[in-house]
Design a protein around this motif. Structure first.
Motif, PDB file in Angstrom:
ATOM      1  N   TRP A  39       0.847  -1.204   0.000  1.00 26.67           N
ATOM      2  CA  TRP A  39       0.000   0.000   0.000  1.00 26.67           C
ATOM      3  C   TRP A  39       0.876   1.246   0.000  1.00 26.67           C
ATOM      4  N   ALA A  40       1.891   1.236   0.839  1.00 26.41           N
ATOM      5  CA  ALA A  40       2.727   2.440   0.978  1.00 26.41           C
ATOM      6  C   ALA A  40       3.489   2.747  -0.306  1.00 26.41           C
ATOM      7  N   GLN A  41       3.788   1.709  -1.081  1.00 25.36           N
ATOM      8  CA  GLN A  41       4.483   1.930  -2.349  1.00 25.36           C
ATOM      9  C   GLN A  41       3.554   2.497  -3.414  1.00 25.36           C
ATOM     10  N   ASN A  42       2.261   2.214  -3.257  1.00 26.71           N
ATOM     11  CA  ASN A  42       1.323   2.539  -4.328  1.00 26.71           C
ATOM     12  C   ASN A  42       0.538   3.829  -4.147  1.00 26.71           C
ATOM     13  N   PHE A  43       0.487   4.344  -2.923  1.00 29.78           N
ATOM     14  CA  PHE A  43      -0.299   5.547  -2.685  1.00 29.78           C
ATOM     15  C   PHE A  43       0.501   6.561  -1.876  1.00 29.78           C
ATOM     16  N   PRO A  44       0.239   7.852  -2.145  1.00 29.81           N
ATOM     17  CA  PRO A  44       1.041   8.907  -1.513  1.00 29.81           C
ATOM     18  C   PRO A  44       0.523   9.264  -0.116  1.00 29.81           C
ATOM     19  N   TYR A  45       0.779   8.413   0.854  1.00 30.28           N
ATOM     20  CA  TYR A  45       0.262   8.686   2.198  1.00 30.28           C
ATOM     21  C   TYR A  45       0.966   9.878   2.838  1.00 30.28           C
ATOM     22  N   ASP A  46       0.187  10.635   3.601  1.00 24.36           N
ATOM     23  CA  ASP A  46       0.770  11.724   4.377  1.00 24.36           C
ATOM     24  C   ASP A  46       1.340  11.169   5.683  1.00 24.36           C
ATOM     25  N   GLY A  71      10.705   6.848   0.941  1.00 24.04           N
ATOM     26  CA  GLY A  71       9.372   7.269   1.376  1.00 24.04           C
ATOM     27  C   GLY A  71       9.476   8.332   2.462  1.00 24.04           C
ATOM     28  N   ASN A  72       8.740   9.420   2.286  1.00 29.04           N
ATOM     29  CA  ASN A  72       8.866  10.465   3.299  1.00 29.04           C
ATOM     30  C   ASN A  72       7.565  10.767   4.028  1.00 29.04           C
ATOM     31  N   ALA A  73       6.646   9.804   4.037  1.00 25.56           N
ATOM     32  CA  ALA A  73       5.453   9.970   4.872  1.00 25.56           C
ATOM     33  C   ALA A  73       5.889  10.066   6.332  1.00 25.56           C
ATOM     34  N   SER A  74       5.125  10.793   7.142  1.00 25.58           N
ATOM     35  CA  SER A  74       5.389  10.790   8.581  1.00 25.58           C
ATOM     36  C   SER A  74       4.990   9.428   9.133  1.00 25.58           C
ATOM     37  N   VAL A  75       5.825   8.869   9.997  1.00 24.43           N
ATOM     38  CA  VAL A  75       5.530   7.549  10.558  1.00 24.43           C
ATOM     39  C   VAL A  75       5.363   7.634  12.072  1.00 24.43           C
ATOM     40  N   LEU A  76       4.211   7.142  12.522  1.00 29.22           N
ATOM     41  CA  LEU A  76       3.946   7.039  13.960  1.00 29.22           C
ATOM     42  C   LEU A  76       3.881   5.561  14.314  1.00 29.22           C
ATOM     43  N   MET A  77       4.744   5.123  15.251  1.00 29.13           N
ATOM     44  CA  MET A  77       4.768   3.718  15.649  1.00 29.13           C
ATOM     45  C   MET A  77       3.856   3.494  16.849  1.00 29.13           C
TER      46      MET A  77
END
Ligand code: CA
Length: 226
Positions: A39-46, A71-77
């Motif tokens: 999913w993360a490769q295919n769509f431009p997540y914020d 990938g430069n989406a913000s990541v919250l773990m």
């Protein structure tokens, strides 16, 4: 704001999706690390909300792989209580923040807002273009001292415009950031919502902020009268 939730516990994933949608986020869910990567490769997540303990590929490894791909989406773990090593490993893998399970939903929302501020040069919780302001906490817009109530989708659309003032946004870009996968293939959904938004933020005022750029999309900018 488009969010990917990667969480194998279906109940928690559904709870997060529903809560975020009520707060104007567009949300897709993946239930294991491999699926999350796809999913993360295919769509431009914020923003990507990433559980650490996941089947197939754990959250830390997934985060590392996404960062390696640029990938430069913000990541919250999302981490378990007392799992200090997970939090350290997550941050070192490129995550921007973490939240310990179980968490209060209000805190999740506040952290997502903080992540967006960190990503850009915005340090306030208010966006402004011309005489239009948008409060990112209350979701209220204001123009010429008039409060404007927005639906969740209208808010999401206006937020996107106001984060990119003066830029032409294509219908595809708008759809991908405001709607989740299940909705945005509806062909004229962007035009319909731009019309709703104009009715509220432009029609009652002389200066029109939302401009149609023929063949290209829409732009929010100062100073068009008509
Ligand atoms: Ca899990």
């Amino acid at each position: 704001m488009r969010v990917l939730v990667v969480e194998d516990e279906h109940k928690i994933a559904a709870f997060i999706k529903r809560g975020l949608e009520e707060n104007a986020y567009a949300v897709d869910v993946a239930y294991d690390g491999e699926e999350g990567y796809e999913w993360a490769q295919n769509f431009p997540y914020d923003i990507i909300i990433l559980d650490v303990m996941l089947p197939k590929l754990d959250g830390v490894a997934l985060c590392k792989r996404l960062r390696a791909k640029g990938g430069n989406a913000s990541v919250l773990m999302l981490t378990a209580k007392d799992a200090v090593e997970d939090r350290v490993a997550g941050l070192d893998a490129g995550a921007d923040d973490y939240l310990v399970k179980p968490f209060a939903f209000q805190e999740l929302l506040a952290r997502l807002r903080a992540l967006r501020r960190r990503g850009g040069d915005q340090r306030t919780t208010q966006l402004r273009v011309a005489d239009l302001t948008l409060d990112l906490v209350t979701h209220l817009a204001e123009r010429d001292d008039q409060s404007i109530d927005l639906t969740t989708k209208e808010f999401a659309l206006l937020e996107l415009f106001m984060r990119h003032p003066n830029q032409i946004l294509s219908r595809t870009v708008i759809a991908e950031h405001v709607w989740d996968y299940d909705f945005y293939s509806q062909s004229n959904i962007v035009d319909v919502y731009v019309r709703y938004l104009r009715k509220k933020i432009d029609d009652p005022f002389d200066e029109k902020l939302i401009q149609t750029v023929r063949g290209a999309g829409y732009r929010l900018a100062e100073g068009s009268y008509g």
